[in-house]
Design a protein around this motif. Structure first.
Motif, PDB file in Angstrom:
ATOM      1  N   GLY A   6       0.830  -1.117  -0.018  1.00 10.00           N
ATOM      2  CA  GLY A   6       0.041   0.087   0.057  1.00 10.00           C
ATOM      3  C   GLY A   6       0.936   1.151  -0.014  1.00 10.00           C
ATOM      4  O   GLY A   6       2.051   1.273  -0.295  1.00 10.00           O
ATOM      5  N   ARG A  41      -1.772   4.632  -5.688  1.00  7.50           N
ATOM      6  CA  ARG A  41      -2.859   3.618  -5.586  1.00  7.50           C
ATOM      7  C   ARG A  41      -2.717   2.582  -4.478  1.00  7.50           C
ATOM      8  O   ARG A  41      -1.556   2.580  -4.036  1.00  7.50           O
ATOM      9  CB  ARG A  41      -3.014   2.746  -6.845  1.00  7.50           C
ATOM     10  CG  ARG A  41      -2.044   1.656  -7.025  1.00  7.50           C
ATOM     11  CD  ARG A  41      -2.164   1.039  -8.644  1.00  7.50           C
ATOM     12  NE  ARG A  41      -1.169   0.234  -8.751  1.00  7.50           N
ATOM     13  CZ  ARG A  41      -1.216  -1.052  -8.406  1.00  7.50           C
ATOM     14  NH1 ARG A  41      -2.208  -1.619  -7.835  1.00  7.50           N
ATOM     15  NH2 ARG A  41      -0.027  -1.650  -8.824  1.00  7.50           N
ATOM     16  N   TRP A  43      -4.595   1.254  -0.352  1.00  8.50           N
ATOM     17  CA  TRP A  43      -4.909   1.692   0.899  1.00  8.50           C
ATOM     18  C   TRP A  43      -3.572   2.257   1.356  1.00  8.50           C
ATOM     19  O   TRP A  43      -2.395   2.119   1.222  1.00  8.50           O
ATOM     20  CB  TRP A  43      -5.216   0.744   1.712  1.00  8.50           C
ATOM     21  CG  TRP A  43      -6.812   0.158   1.374  1.00  8.50           C
ATOM     22  CD1 TRP A  43      -7.640   0.940   0.583  1.00  8.50           C
ATOM     23  CD2 TRP A  43      -7.376  -1.078   1.799  1.00  8.50           C
ATOM     24  NE1 TRP A  43      -8.801   0.325   0.690  1.00  8.50           N
ATOM     25  CE2 TRP A  43      -8.685  -0.952   1.267  1.00  8.50           C
ATOM     26  CE3 TRP A  43      -6.918  -2.090   2.354  1.00  8.50           C
ATOM     27  CZ2 TRP A  43      -9.465  -1.944   1.446  1.00  8.50           C
ATOM     28  CZ3 TRP A  43      -7.900  -3.086   2.665  1.00  8.50           C
ATOM     29  CH2 TRP A  43      -9.117  -3.182   2.119  1.00  8.50           C
ATOM     30  N   TYR A  44      -3.790   3.175   2.557  1.00 13.40           N
ATOM     31  CA  TYR A  44      -2.938   3.871   3.281  1.00 13.40           C
ATOM     32  C   TYR A  44      -2.390   3.005   4.531  1.00 13.40           C
ATOM     33  O   TYR A  44      -3.266   2.541   4.968  1.00 13.40           O
ATOM     34  CB  TYR A  44      -3.327   5.299   3.584  1.00 13.40           C
ATOM     35  CG  TYR A  44      -3.279   6.247   2.486  1.00 13.40           C
ATOM     36  CD1 TYR A  44      -2.297   6.859   1.958  1.00 13.40           C
ATOM     37  CD2 TYR A  44      -4.568   6.467   1.874  1.00 13.40           C
ATOM     38  CE1 TYR A  44      -2.387   7.868   0.944  1.00 13.40           C
ATOM     39  CE2 TYR A  44      -4.649   7.166   0.957  1.00 13.40           C
ATOM     40  CZ  TYR A  44      -3.610   8.107   0.375  1.00 13.40           C
ATOM     41  OH  TYR A  44      -3.691   8.973  -0.648  1.00 13.40           O
ATOM     42  N   GLN A 305      -4.583  -0.068   8.122  1.00 16.07           N
ATOM     43  CA  GLN A 305      -4.683   0.574   6.648  1.00 16.07           C
ATOM     44  C   GLN A 305      -5.961   1.131   6.721  1.00 16.07           C
ATOM     45  O   GLN A 305      -7.039   0.875   7.085  1.00 16.07           O
ATOM     46  CB  GLN A 305      -4.808  -0.774   5.812  1.00 16.07           C
ATOM     47  CG  GLN A 305      -3.454  -1.586   5.489  1.00 16.07           C
ATOM     48  CD  GLN A 305      -3.781  -2.720   4.671  1.00 16.07           C
ATOM     49  OE1 GLN A 305      -4.333  -3.646   4.805  1.00 16.07           O
ATOM     50  NE2 GLN A 305      -3.099  -2.623   3.389  1.00 16.07           N
ATOM     51  N   ILE A 306      -6.048   2.300   6.134  1.00 22.05           N
ATOM     52  CA  ILE A 306      -7.182   3.394   5.639  1.00 22.05           C
ATOM     53  C   ILE A 306      -7.435   3.434   4.575  1.00 22.05           C
ATOM     54  O   ILE A 306      -6.507   3.312   3.667  1.00 22.05           O
ATOM     55  CB  ILE A 306      -7.239   4.514   6.762  1.00 22.05           C
ATOM     56  CG1 ILE A 306      -5.673   5.502   6.180  1.00 22.05           C
ATOM     57  CG2 ILE A 306      -6.872   4.345   8.042  1.00 22.05           C
ATOM     58  CD1 ILE A 306      -5.677   6.662   6.572  1.00 22.05           C
ATOM     59  N   ASP A 307      -8.446   3.862   4.004  1.00 18.95           N
ATOM     60  CA  ASP A 307      -8.886   4.095   2.520  1.00 18.95           C
ATOM     61  C   ASP A 307      -8.566   5.505   2.126  1.00 18.95           C
ATOM     62  O   ASP A 307      -8.469   5.705   0.969  1.00 18.95           O
ATOM     63  CB  ASP A 307     -10.267   3.474   2.283  1.00 18.95           C
ATOM     64  CG  ASP A 307     -11.325   4.470   2.792  1.00 18.95           C
ATOM     65  OD1 ASP A 307     -11.135   5.132   3.927  1.00 18.95           O
ATOM     66  OD2 ASP A 307     -12.771   4.373   2.496  1.00 18.95           O
ATOM     67  N   ASP A 308      -8.535   6.423   3.132  1.00 22.91           N
ATOM     68  CA  ASP A 308      -8.701   7.983   2.905  1.00 22.91           C
ATOM     69  C   ASP A 308      -7.892   8.742   3.765  1.00 22.91           C
ATOM     70  O   ASP A 308      -8.355   8.460   5.107  1.00 22.91           O
ATOM     71  CB  ASP A 308     -10.117   8.402   2.432  1.00 22.91           C
ATOM     72  CG  ASP A 308     -10.114   9.656   2.345  1.00 22.91           C
ATOM     73  OD1 ASP A 308     -10.228  10.717   3.075  1.00 22.91           O
ATOM     74  OD2 ASP A 308      -9.805  10.172   1.181  1.00 22.91           O
ATOM     75  N   MET A 315      -9.952   0.116   7.496  1.00 26.35           N
ATOM     76  CA  MET A 315     -10.226  -0.885   6.802  1.00 26.35           C
ATOM     77  C   MET A 315      -9.690  -2.204   7.301  1.00 26.35           C
ATOM     78  O   MET A 315     -10.237  -3.210   7.561  1.00 26.35           O
ATOM     79  CB  MET A 315      -9.659  -0.845   5.317  1.00 26.35           C
ATOM     80  CG  MET A 315      -9.912   0.363   4.752  1.00 26.35           C
ATOM     81  SD  MET A 315     -11.599   0.791   4.627  1.00 26.35           S
ATOM     82  CE  MET A 315     -12.198  -0.568   3.618  1.00 26.35           C
TER      83      MET A 315
END
Length: 549
Positions: A6, A41, A43-44, A305-308, A315
């Protein structure tokens, strides 16, 4: 070996880049390799959140159940003060929390309670002296000295309190503070005694005084006390000296979010991403010397992990390389500890809640409640009396009775009066009553108060609300302050009780039971209620219900 790919949020370099994290069989980060293909691209990936000061008992959940809710929101570690259960059961209570927490992968770091009992003006279930506290501090699974709430004792050189602080300092373990309203030279003197943190600041000016004295400041957003709005201006000015905490979070709030909600709010307010994440993820680990991963090679693989980046929707959560939460669901096993308790009081009668006739011309000293605050005020009000001249509750004037009942032995309830509870019918009661956890009751008439108090007594601890024939109870069989049920079920029942208090009893408070639980917390100004009577935190002594002309 496993790999997680990620966009890595690197707090050391203050940059974000594509990466592949390799985790070995021991759950340790073996390698972090850049992956330019993921720069834009995926997840963070970032370090998990740490609650820098929380009483797990206030969630009314056992540590294993608290963990199931917390990991879903990206929490990987807590700094947890077990003084709530310690005030009920002493060393046995601390051991109980340690044993239960050992069955969860969440990094739960307990401290040695410094103030059991919190004051000498109330009845608690146990005492932890210098010998007991020192014994705890010698343990590797006790990481710090918990909040020193008796700040007048520190300032006046109480020898036992200073001995506890010295025991922590000599073992190089941090000492947590609790000093609401302390400013200037007094704040400096408090810090000079060895206190390293404070989570009670209600203004930026107060926080600046304590920062100047060398203390770390915790920005608190819990179920009852919420100080983010007053303190968030400090975030980008002192990113190395702040932490986030909840202190006390009830189960319905914990279902909705944890430290992630403070992070989200700070980012919405425009604060620097890396400063916010340093406060939420790193500062507590460094301050307390915790063995929690910080997304570095050789660290335990603790991360999320986060999406934004802006909304911080969690997530996944990893602990020691294992996926423990995904898409809002935990993967943690069940574990149950047999309840322990200390509860020895008999049912009461309505007559026990009566107050003797008012002295001629006297006015009542009344506790003033402020919604969402632990601090209370004081008012002097003319009593409303019955035909015999005895003062009674007057809900139409928002003047209610409050009682605190000794849960550890049979004794007459201590009775006082309170305004600001906005309760128009019936009564509410709780054996979650910081810090000694006696039974606290507020109501509109003696019969209703007696009924809910007896419901708590019959359950050997719990929360109750009642009006006429209606009665709701949440039993809390573990020390009278925690349930042995699952988080979602406890949260649902607690939400039902809160809704009942608001709708059926017409209580106007946001968190009526959380507010109720702090009306017996004597170390927070100004007026509070002990099982021994009305307490003035200003003079740090009991005071009379009446002010004579």
């Amino acid at each position: 070996m496993q790999q997680v790919k990620g966009r890595l949020v690197d707090l050391d370099r203050r940059e974000i880049y594509g990466a592949v994290i390799t985790i070995d069989a021991a759950g340790t980060i073996a390698a972090i390799d850049r992956d330019p293909e993921r720069d834009k691209r995926g997840w963070y990936i970032l370090p998990g959140f740490v609650d820098a000061h929380v009483h797990i008992e206030s969630s009314m959940l056992l540590p294993v159940e608290f963990a199931k809710l917390a990991v879903v929101h990206g929490t990987v570690a807590t700094v947890s003060d077990p003084h709530e259960i310690a005030n009920v059961l002493g060393m046995e209570g601390v051991e109980y929390m340690l044993e239960n927490a050992a069955h969860s992968p969440l990094h739960i770091h307990f401290g040695a309670p410094s103030c059991v009992p919190a004051t000498t003006w109330e009845t608690a279930g146990a005492t932890l002296g210098v010998e007991e506290v020192t014994r705890l501090l010698e343990r590797p699974d006790i990481h710090y000295l918990s909040e020193v709430m008796n700040y007048p004792g520190v300032l006046h050189g109480d020898p036992e309190l200073l001995a506890k602080i010295a025991a922590a300092v000599s073992r190089r373990k941090p000492v947590d503070g609790h000093a609401p309203g302390l400013r200037g030279p007094e704040a400096a003197a408090y810090a000079a005694a060895g206190i390293t943190t404070d989570h009670e600041c209600v203004s930026a000016a107060e926080a600046r005084d304590k920062l100047a004295a060398g203390m770390k400041i915790l920005i608190r957003e819990g179920s009852a006390a919420r100080n983010y709005a007053a303190l968030h201006e400090l975030i980008d000015e002192f990113p190395d000296q702040l932490m986030f905490c909840t202190d006390d979070s009830h189960p319905d709030d914990l279902m909705a979010g944890h430290i992630n909600r403070i992070v989200q709010r700070a980012l919405r307010d425009g604060h620097d991403l890396f400063n916010v994440l340093r406060i939420a993820c790193r500062n507590p680990i460094e301050h307390y010397g915790l063995h929690v991963g910080q997304l570095r090679v050789g660290d335990p693989a603790d991360f999320i992990q986060i999406d934004d980046l802006q909304h911080q929707a969690v997530m996944t959560t990893y602990l020691r390389g294992k996926l423990v939460a995904e898409a809002g669901h935990h993967n943690l096993p069940d574990y149950r500890s047999a309840p322990v308790n200390r509860f020895h009081c008999s049912p009461k009668t309505p007559a026990d809640f009566a107050v003797a006739p008012a002295p001629p011309g006297a006015r009542l000293r009344v506790i003033e409640v402020f919604d969402g605050e632990l601090l209370t005020g004081r008012q002097l009000l003319a009593p409303v009396c019955d035909a015999e001249g005895c003062p009674v509750a007057a809900p139409e004037r928002d003047l209610l009775k409050i009682a605190v009942i000794n849960r550890y032995a049979d004794a007459p309830p201590a009775i006082g009066f309170v305004t600001g509870m906005k309760l128009q019918r019936g009564a509410i009661a709780s054996s979650v009553a910081h810090d000694s956890h006696n039974i606290v009751v507020v109501g509109t008439d003696d019969a209703a108060m007696c009924r809910v108090a007896n419901a708590v007594i019959a359950s050997q601890g719990g929360i109750a609300a009642g009006r006429d024939e209606h009665l709701l109870v949440l039993p809390l069989p573990v020390a009278g302050i925690m349930s042995d049920d699952t988080g979602p079920r406890v949260a649902a029942r607690y939400g039902e009780l809160t809704g009942f208090a608001r709708r059926k009893l017409r209580c106007g408070l946001q968190s009526p039971f959380m507010t109720l639980s702090f009306l017996a917390l004597l170390v927070i100004p100004a007026l509070k209620m002990s099982d021994r009577g009305l307490f003035d935190a200003g003079s740090f002594s009991l005071t009379d219900l009446w002010e004579l002309p």
